[in-house]
Design an enzyme around this catalytic site. Structure first.
Site, PDB file in Angstrom:
ATOM      1  CE  LYS A  39       7.928  -9.877   3.701  1.00  0.00           C
ATOM      2  NZ  LYS A  39       7.466 -10.070   2.240  1.00  0.00           N
TER       3      LYS A  39
ATOM      4  N   GLY B  37       1.004  -5.109  -0.795  1.00  0.00           N
ATOM      5  CA  GLY B  37      -0.025  -4.221  -1.577  1.00  0.00           C
ATOM      6  C   GLY B  37      -1.029  -3.869  -0.247  1.00  0.00           C
TER       7      GLY B  37
ATOM      8  N   GLY C 252       5.100  -0.185  -9.244  1.00  0.00           N
ATOM      9  CA  GLY C 252       5.030   0.232  -7.594  1.00  0.00           C
ATOM     10  C   GLY C 252       5.219  -1.261  -6.960  1.00  0.00           C
TER      11      GLY C 252
ATOM     12  CD  GLU D 278       9.366   0.919  -1.803  1.00  0.00           C
ATOM     13  OE1 GLU D 278       9.622   2.080  -1.963  1.00  0.00           O
ATOM     14  OE2 GLU D 278       8.565   0.295  -1.329  1.00  0.00           O
TER      15      GLU D 278
ATOM     16  N   GLY E 194       1.735 -10.548   4.097  1.00  0.00           N
ATOM     17  CA  GLY E 194       0.682  -9.942   3.731  1.00  0.00           C
ATOM     18  C   GLY E 194      -0.842 -10.474   4.164  1.00  0.00           C
TER      19      GLY E 194
ATOM     20  CB  VAL F 289       0.433  -0.687   5.102  1.00  0.00           C
ATOM     21  CG1 VAL F 289      -0.173  -1.679   6.487  1.00  0.00           C
ATOM     22  CG2 VAL F 289       1.282  -1.640   4.255  1.00  0.00           C
TER      23      VAL F 289
ATOM     24  CG  ASP G 103      10.742  -8.217   2.319  1.00  0.00           C
ATOM     25  OD1 ASP G 103      10.235  -7.116   3.033  1.00  0.00           O
ATOM     26  OD2 ASP G 103      10.125  -9.276   1.711  1.00  0.00           O
TER      27      ASP G 103
ATOM     28  NE  ARG H 170       8.827  12.420   8.364  1.00  0.00           N
ATOM     29  CZ  ARG H 170      10.089  11.864   7.771  1.00  0.00           C
ATOM     30  NH1 ARG H 170      10.187  12.119   6.433  1.00  0.00           N
ATOM     31  NH2 ARG H 170      10.864  11.416   8.531  1.00  0.00           N
TER      32      ARG H 170
ATOM     33  CB  ILE I  30      -0.839 -15.375   3.259  1.00  0.00           C
ATOM     34  CG1 ILE I  30      -0.875 -15.059   1.917  1.00  0.00           C
ATOM     35  CG2 ILE I  30      -1.322 -16.987   3.177  1.00  0.00           C
ATOM     36  CD1 ILE I  30       0.324 -15.573   1.050  1.00  0.00           C
TER      37      ILE I  30
END
Length: 438
Positions: A208, A304, A190, A193, A137, A14, A204, A45, A139
């Site tokens: 939300k 994404g 991708g 995870e 994301g 992100v 998740d 880092r 939207i």
């Protein structure tokens, strides 16, 4: 005109997407805002030793591995927290507010657990807290709930809020491939995870839904107050049976206002193929909202670097405008000046039709035995479905039930545990009612 300058903490997918968009669209952003929006500092880092290409797009930005150094810099007007988690991220927000700086974040876990508390801190200092990127994301569902349909009285929301789970389900349906194989494919692309638990176990989507419920209903919902079930047990055979019933299967986040309170859940469910949410495939997200003014629907890429980066940049623009205008106290990002305590409807009390999938070692009398366990809880079988299958040692079949309370169905299934002819525990999925048709 003097630019507004941003400090970005966290340079993963992100953060990198945000940096690329700020570089690529800098001229367009300046025309829209009337002043430049610049990156003053970046923090991660490895940013000083191994900066990636997105960082190199902003060669004049200060680089540091210490987020405190970034927050303290006088040339940073807005802090963007993109590190995730609920510990260091919370410290970043609190330190930023203490330094008199507004914050943009994409951190759904942090907001679901501590959003109301953090908003209280920012409000006391007259600072903006913006988090459009935390849900769905690219939207703009939070903006829609906060502004676009703020005048409506919302009765229900049903959403597909996790692109990874939706990709897996629709690929299992499309190809008939095993769940584990599709999950591995999603990880290779991708989309998932290495540890996919947050996605496929529903956590998740639960975070939300907690945020969405705050905006839609004005209640402070803790994620742990929301019942959750994941998709690990969904198989290709379930899509075959669902198709015979005119349905498909999706992981749904649901919120409904009922006379006794707000009912929330994240669960896989059967959705009629004529319903608009049934057409949401791949890694897309969607939210259907039913209000007194009618139905609205929001759809798009839910994850994404680019879609989420767009939401972060949009929040940065809105926050920058607020800084320039200094037009009084910032509006609540939760669409309500204060959130009320959430009083959840008691779990298991909703009445639904259910789909039950069994795997058995075939022998006479199995159906009668299962029907007896259901009848003891006052639950009636509506229909029995059986696809052709030649392995009698692992025979799948499905029953659909007459409308019944979830707690009654779950009690019957608990009583069935240990039956020697069961190969696996039965799978129970509700049939989701009353979704708008496409």
């Amino acid at each position: 005109m003097r630019p507004v300058r941003v400090g970005i903490i966290g340079l993963g997918n992100v953060g990198g997407g945000t940096l690329r968009l700020l570089s690529r669209n800098s001229g367009q952003l300046r025309r829209k805002l009337g002043f430049p929006l610049e990156v003053a500092a970046v923090c991660s880092r490895g940013v000083t030793s191994e900066p990636d290409e997105a960082v190199e797009l902003h060669p004049e930005a200060f680089r540091t591995a210490d987020w405190r150094e970034l927050v303290a810099r006088p040339d940073v007007d807005i802090v963007a927290e993109l590190v995730g988690g609920t510990t260091v991220a919370k410290e970043i927000l609190e330190a930023s507010f203490g330094a008199g700086k507004p914050v943009v974040t994409a951190n759904k876990e942090l907001l679901a657990e501590h959003g109301a508390e953090l908003w209280s801190q920012s409000r006391k200092r007259g600072l903006t807290l913006a988090f459009e990127a935390s849900v769905a994301g690219g939207i703009p569902v939070l903006t829609a709930l906060r502004e676009g349909i703020a005048g409506d009285g919302i009765d229900a929301m049903v959403g597909i809020l996790n692109g990874t789970s939706n990709y897996i389900l629709t690929e299992v349906e499309r190809t008939g491939a095993p769940f584990a194989g599709v999950l591995e494919e999603a990880q290779g692309l991708g989309l998932a995870e290495a540890d996919p638990s947050a996605d496929i176990d529903g956590y998740d989507a639960r975070a939300k839904l907690a945020i969405l419920s705050a905006l839609a209903f004005g209640e402070r919902v803790r994620p742990r107050q929301i019942p959750v079930e994941g998709i690990r047990r969904i198989r290709a055979i379930d899509f075959a049976y669902a198709g015979r019933l005119g349905h498909t299967i999706r992981l749904l986040a649901t919120a409904r206002r009922e006379p006794q309170g707000l009912r929330l859940a994240v669960r896989p469910a059967l959705v009629e193929k004529s319903a608009i949410l049934a057409s949401v495939t791949g890694s897309y997200n969607a939210l259907w909202v039913h209000g007194q003014g009618g139905d609205t629907f929001y759809y798009g890429k839910g994850a994404g670097p680019d879609p989420t980066g767009v939401a972060v940049v949009s929040d940065l623009m809105q926050t920058a405008r607020s800084l320039k205008s200094r037009n009084g106290r910032p509006a609540s990002p939760f669409a309500h000046e204060a959130l009320e305590r959430h009083s959840p409807v008691p779990g298991g009390t909703e009445e639904r039709q259910f789909y039950l999938r069994f795997r058995v070692r075939d022998r006479p009398g199995i159906l009668a035995s299962l029907a007896a366990f259901l009848a003891e809880q006052g639950v009636s079988i509506e229909a029995v479905l059986q696809e052709p299958h030649f392995d009698k040692s692992d025979l799948p079949f499905v029953t659909t039930l007459e409308p019944a309370r979830r707690e009654s169905v779950e009690a019957a299934l608990r009583a069935m545990r240990g039956l020697e002819f069961l190969v696996d525990e039965p799978l129970a999925l509700p049939l989701e009612p009353a979704l708008t048709a496409g």
